[in-house]
Design an enzyme around this catalytic site. Structure first.
Site, PDB file in Angstrom:
ATOM      1  N   LYS A   7       0.839  -1.209   0.000  1.00 16.64           N
ATOM      2  CA  LYS A   7       0.000   0.000   0.000  1.00 16.64           C
ATOM      3  C   LYS A   7       0.871   1.255   0.000  1.00 16.64           C
ATOM      4  CE  LYS A   7      -3.716   2.034   2.825  1.00 16.64           C
ATOM      5  NZ  LYS A   7      -4.488   1.822   4.047  1.00 16.64           N
ATOM      6  N   GLU A  24     -10.510   6.615   5.751  1.00 14.61           N
ATOM      7  CA  GLU A  24     -10.477   5.744   6.938  1.00 14.61           C
ATOM      8  C   GLU A  24     -11.031   6.446   8.190  1.00 14.61           C
ATOM      9  OE1 GLU A  24      -6.403   4.519   6.897  1.00 14.61           O
ATOM     10  OE2 GLU A  24      -6.691   3.240   5.142  1.00 14.61           O
ATOM     11  N   ASP A  70      -5.344   7.384  15.202  1.00 12.37           N
ATOM     12  CA  ASP A  70      -5.153   6.039  14.634  1.00 12.37           C
ATOM     13  C   ASP A  70      -3.701   5.600  14.818  1.00 12.37           C
ATOM     14  OD1 ASP A  70      -4.829   3.782  13.064  1.00 12.37           O
ATOM     15  OD2 ASP A  70      -5.832   4.598  11.303  1.00 12.37           O
TER      16      ASP A  70
END
Lengths: 107, 619
Positions: free
Chosen positions: B86, B184, B206
């Site tokens: 990614k 996200e 996060d």
């Protein structure tokens, strides 16, 4: 005339209703559609309709309209796991035949 | 019998028309797939009960491993086992080298992107991501029992247009219809139902295994705007493990350099202790290494003093993000915790102290993004009665054009809700100018060099006029997935350049088509492999049956017949060792033919035995 739930089904319905945060119970019904004529309906219930019959199992209310009850009398609803897939299964003594997928049936 | 789920009142579907949809968290280290069943959003587990799939793909000689197996082979086959691709999506080699330094992969530079050389040839990061998505897709179909209508896939809030395109292309290759890409942090906020809550500012903290992201969002009329993002791409729970290992080695007075194997063992121990210290105040441990045993105990206080500096680093990023967002700390209504490392009590405590709010932690922080995506997917396929409430997203970065002097003229400012179309008029710079180069850029800076170049094209056929007379209308169009197209039109003549604007980091449609074709041809190979396996099973079953028959009634055979059958058995056995279905098939046929008379004789014999001693009347 009666409709019943297995304990497993009652537990799952209770969980789903709690998660949803509202709802009187679970509606079982039939509608005319599908490859074999009739199909099962499984929905949450927020308000009762005229002619609804209410059954109860382990504090879980099962609601069936009068018309559907004719086709569903004696039906037991179970919650089963089949490999990764899981969901509700109808055992209906009135059912004569079902299509290959089992989603619609004839009386 | 098909298994049914409970629908909302009046939303029951007809047989075979179930509106199945999933949310996919395509993560750097791990990926998850979730779905809403009977109103309950849940992450779907695989046959082994694993809810998360490591984002690792290993290319073997003639097959591809995805997930746990691939991850376990990363150390022994690093060049062909691609993890965390990614990070490479939509990036050129220069970027990758600058950001990540030494990696074990053989990169092949392409225009604005990279391929990775594996034993199955060159692989694009998009293809690798497609393998991961494909595995999740297959698992979802097995779990939900029918084909999917589509999926919502999450991307980091800071992903630019090229990276979003890459994600969407990967899904297309995997055969998944993308209902929408969402950010996200937006997904995490949806999981907590904040989209239907009070309007205001929300922070999403996060902290994953290897990265830290902080996003500040504003909910406004059902739309989440990303006000700012920040973080550290090299800070996460792995650093906590490392801190524990350092402490253990120091306490045990180990100064010698450990072997790679021992070090790995220590990191595993570090992770175990970290997780255990989330619940316990003190943990004892006992590890035996080649270099000797280390025994002892560690307290939560000791662990916390080791990681305090790391946690403070994340808070500095938070402070900067809040400042960038142009909001006051007091304005933040909710703080959402995402990522496994937010289970560490010190992290929760410090985040709570910083924002002066109890953070939301009731949903599993590893699953919260996938759950939010599943809820959004369920809404988008129309399983909710009030589905007119469609959550929209916003553009993460401004989009604009290059104008004279290397300046950027912004056409769509960041945080514009999408889908959106905006037009702006430009004119010619020189007398008699008949062409205009359009250079599409993305970014917040003023100079072209500081922004990211997305595409270039030329509008031809402008009537030759005095400078400043021709009017060229440039329209920017962003669809619901945040993907961009640009059109330029000269107004007096209506000449339009219908050039498809492709981000220069993305894939050409033809390349995508090729990849889809490649995945089809793989399907053929997969099927051939399956047929081969089945034939081998048939062969073994046949050999066993005939050998048993020889044991029972070998006396019915002449010596030369027995020899012929044994030879045929041996030939079949040899053929099963080969990877050629036709050879096995021929050998099965040969054995079958040669043993036919034997089978017939056995049949006669057993009939004879059954009849012997019985009078005709009893038969």
């Amino acid at each position: 005339m009666a409709i019943s739930l297995t304990d497993a089904a009652a537990d799952r319905v209770r969980t789903f209703l709690t998660n949803r945060g509202k709802g009187l119970g679970l509606r079982l019904g039939v509608k005319t559609t599908g490859c074999s004529g009739l199909a099962y309906v499984l929905e949450f219930v927020d308000e009762l309709q005229e002619g609804d019959e209410v059954f109860e199992h382990n504090d879980v209310k099962v609601i069936v309209d009068a018309k559907s009850l004719v086709y569903l009398d004696g039906t037991q609803l179970d919650f089963v796991k089949n490999g990764l897939n899981e969901g509700f299964e109808f055992t209906n003594p009135n059912q004569k035949d079902e299509c290959g997928c089992g989603e619609s049936f004839t009386i | 019998m098909a298994l049914l789920q409970i629908a909302e009142p009046g939303q029951s579907t007809n047989p075979h028309e179930h509106k199945l949809a999933v949310g996919i968290d395509l993560g750097t280290t791990n990926s998850l797939v979730a779905s809403v069943r009977s109103g309950l959003p849940e992450v779907l587990a695989d046959e082994q009960g694993n809810k998360s799939l490591p984002s690792a793909v290993q290319y073997l000689e003639d097959s591809i491993l995805v997930g746990h197996e691939a991850k376990n082979n990363a150390a022994s086959d690093p060049e062909n086992t691609l993890v965390s691709v990614k990070r490479f999506l939509g990036r050129g080699l220069e970027d990758i080298n600058r950001l990540y330094g030494d990696l074990p992969y053989n990169f092949v530079e392409k225009e604005h992107t990279v391929n990775i050389q594996t034993r199955q040839g060159e692989k694009n990061p998009i293809q690798v991501s497609a393998e991961i998505l494909n595995k999740l897709h297959t698992q979802a179909i097995a779990t939900l029992g029918d084909a999917l209508q589509g999926a919502v896939i999450t991307v980091p809030a800071y992903f630019d247009d090229a990276q979003r395109h890459g994600t969407k292309d990967a899904a297309e290759i995997a055969g998944i219809k993308v209902l929408r890409l969402i950010n996200e942090p937006t997904a995490a906020a949806i999981a907590y139902g904040l989209d239907s809550g009070k309007e205001g500012v929300i922070a999403v903290y996060d902290l994953g295994g290897g990265t830290f992201d902080i996003s500040v969002l504003r909910l406004n009329k059902g739309v989440f705007e990303v006000l700012s993002t920040g973080g550290d791409s090299a800070l996460g729970g792995d650093d906590f493990d490392r801190a524990i290992v350092k402490l253990l080695l120091k306490n045990a007075n180990v100064t010698a350099k450990l072997s790679a194997k021992s070090l790995r063992k220590m990191y595993d121990l570090g992770r175990e202790l970290k997780e255990s210290l989330t619940i316990n105040e003190t943990v004892e441990f006992n590890v035996s290494l080649l270099e000797g045993d280390i025994v002892g105990q560690i307290t939560r206080a000791e662990f916390e003093s080791e990681i305090e500096a790391l946690v403070k680093t994340t808070l500095r990023s938070c402070r900067r993000a809040v400042k960038d967002a142009g909001v006051e700390l007091e304005e933040i209504l909710e703080v959402v915790m995402v990522g496994g490392s937010t289970r560490v009590p010190l992290v929760r405590e410090k985040v709570e102290g910083f924002f002066n709010r109890t953070p939301l932690t009731s949903i599993n922080p590893d699953e919260v993004v996938a759950i939010g995506a599943a809820i959004q997917a369920d809404l988008l396929v129309g399983n909710k009665p009030d589905s007119d409430m469609l959550l929209l997203d916003v553009t993460p970065l401004s989009l604009g054009l290059e104008t004279m002097g290397g300046l950027v003229e912004k056409v769509i400012p960041r945080n514009t809700t999408i889908p959106v179309a905006r037009a702006q008029e430009f004119t010619t710079y020189k007398d008699g100018q008949t062409m205009m180069a359009i250079h599409v850029l993305q970014g917040e800076r003023e100079m072209v060099d500081d922004c990211r170049s997305l595409a270039r094209f030329v509008l031809k056929g402008i009537p030759p006029l005095t400078a400043g007379i021709a009017v060229i209308r440039v329209t920017f169009n962003i669809d619901a997935d945040g993907l961009l197209s640009v059109t330029a039109m000269e107004k007096s003549t209506g000449i339009e350049s219908s050039i498809q604007v492709k981000p220069s980091y993305g894939l050409e449609q033809s390349e995508i088509a090729d990849m889809i074709k490649a995945s089809m041809s793989n399907a053929k190979e997969d099927m051939a492999a399956r047929m081969l396996a089945e034939q081998k099973v048939d062969a073994i079953r046949m050999i066993e049956a005939i050998e048993m028959a020889i044991n029972e009634s070998g006396h019915l055979l002449q010596v030369n017949e027995l020899e012929a059958i044994n030879n045929a058995i041996e030939a079949l056995r040899v053929s099963t060792a080969q990877a050629n279905g036709d050879v096995i098939k021929t050998a099965i046929k040969a054995l079958d033919d040669i043993s036919q008379p034997f089978a017939a004789r056995r049949m006669e014999d057993s009939i004879k035995q059954a009849l012997t001693g019985h009078s005709v009347d009893n038969v």
